[in-house]
Scaffold this motif. Structure first.
Motif, PDB file in Angstrom:
ATOM      1  N   ALA A 186       0.819  -1.213   0.000  1.00  0.00           N
ATOM      2  CA  ALA A 186       0.000   0.000   0.000  1.00  0.00           C
ATOM      3  C   ALA A 186       0.854   1.265   0.000  1.00  0.00           C
ATOM      4  O   ALA A 186       0.560   2.221  -0.713  1.00  0.00           O
ATOM      5  CB  ALA A 186      -0.948   0.000   1.194  1.00  0.00           C
ATOM      6  N   GLU A 187       1.914   1.278   0.802  1.00  0.00           N
ATOM      7  CA  GLU A 187       2.757   2.471   0.890  1.00  0.00           C
ATOM      8  C   GLU A 187       3.529   2.702  -0.407  1.00  0.00           C
ATOM      9  O   GLU A 187       3.660   3.821  -0.879  1.00  0.00           O
ATOM     10  CB  GLU A 187       3.742   2.324   2.053  1.00  0.00           C
ATOM     11  CG  GLU A 187       4.579   3.571   2.299  1.00  0.00           C
ATOM     12  CD  GLU A 187       5.494   3.414   3.497  1.00  0.00           C
ATOM     13  OE1 GLU A 187       6.666   3.831   3.386  1.00  0.00           O
ATOM     14  OE2 GLU A 187       5.052   2.882   4.528  1.00  0.00           O
ATOM     15  N   ARG A 188       4.039   1.632  -0.965  1.00  0.00           N
ATOM     16  CA  ARG A 188       4.784   1.709  -2.217  1.00  0.00           C
ATOM     17  C   ARG A 188       4.588   0.407  -2.963  1.00  0.00           C
ATOM     18  O   ARG A 188       4.997  -0.654  -2.511  1.00  0.00           O
ATOM     19  CB  ARG A 188       6.265   1.937  -1.950  1.00  0.00           C
ATOM     20  CG  ARG A 188       7.075   1.978  -3.228  1.00  0.00           C
ATOM     21  CD  ARG A 188       8.535   2.198  -2.989  1.00  0.00           C
ATOM     22  NE  ARG A 188       9.260   2.006  -4.228  1.00  0.00           N
ATOM     23  CZ  ARG A 188      10.570   1.927  -4.304  1.00  0.00           C
ATOM     24  NH1 ARG A 188      11.295   2.031  -3.211  1.00  0.00           N
ATOM     25  NH2 ARG A 188      11.159   1.731  -5.456  1.00  0.00           N
ATOM     26  N   GLY A 189       3.954   0.495  -4.090  1.00  0.00           N
ATOM     27  CA  GLY A 189       3.690  -0.699  -4.885  1.00  0.00           C
ATOM     28  C   GLY A 189       4.912  -1.136  -5.680  1.00  0.00           C
ATOM     29  O   GLY A 189       5.983  -0.530  -5.613  1.00  0.00           O
ATOM     30  N   LEU A 190       4.732  -2.195  -6.414  1.00  0.00           N
ATOM     31  CA  LEU A 190       5.770  -2.719  -7.292  1.00  0.00           C
ATOM     32  C   LEU A 190       5.201  -2.845  -8.693  1.00  0.00           C
ATOM     33  O   LEU A 190       4.008  -3.084  -8.868  1.00  0.00           O
ATOM     34  CB  LEU A 190       6.225  -4.108  -6.818  1.00  0.00           C
ATOM     35  CG  LEU A 190       7.112  -4.159  -5.590  1.00  0.00           C
ATOM     36  CD1 LEU A 190       7.232  -5.588  -5.078  1.00  0.00           C
ATOM     37  CD2 LEU A 190       8.492  -3.615  -5.902  1.00  0.00           C
TER      38      LEU A 190
END
Length: 157
Positions: free
Chosen positions: A108-112
């Protein structure tokens, strides 16, 4: 209480304390403190063989892996299945490849995205998965016995 259980309890207490403390990005930060916001799951439920891997073995080792595919994990709500391929070939010249099921909250904070690099670190408790550029952990795949030890249990007093 056996020494093995006592050691795990101490490690888990240290991990919990590190998660509660503010995390500062330094090169000497421990894996526990850098994984403070990471989600976790068991190795057996999270890591699988890729359809392209030979023999159906789980071929996970420390190193950098490229995301080659992302999809909804089959039969797992709110979970993304990443297919990861090792950047470096193994001794036999083959690239390790496996799938990793990650809860969406871990991304959620940083996707891929496809093509991004994931750093895998082997730890005493299992595997730590981190963004390769920042080395910030987003998911911990815990050995099954460690994962069971973390389960909540009703305490009767």
């Amino acid at each position: 209480m056996t020494s093995s259980i006592l050691l795990r309890a101490l490690c888990l207490a240290a991990f919990a304390a590190a998660c509660a403390a503010p995390v500062h990005a330094t090169s000497s930060a421990s894996s526990a403190s850098s994984a403070g916001s990471a989600s976790s799951g068991s190795v057996s439920d999270s890591i699988g063989a890729s359809s392209n891997s030979s023999g159906g073995e789980r071929k996970v080792a420390a190193g950098d892996y490229r995301v080659i595919d992302l999809a909804q994990a089959p039969a797992k709500a709110d979970t993304t299945r990443l297919t990861l391929r090792a950047v470096a070939a193994d001794a036999a010249g083959a690239a390790r490849e496996f799938t990793l099921d990650v809860p969406n909250r871990a991304l959620a904070e940083r996707g891929l995205g496809k093509g991004e690099l994931v750093r895998v670190n082997e730890r005493a408790y299992g595997f730590e998965f981190a963004h390769a550029d920042t080395r910030r952990a987003f998911f911990l795949a815990l050995q099954d016995d460690w994962y069971r030890d973390l389960a909540s249990r009703k305490v009767t007093i």
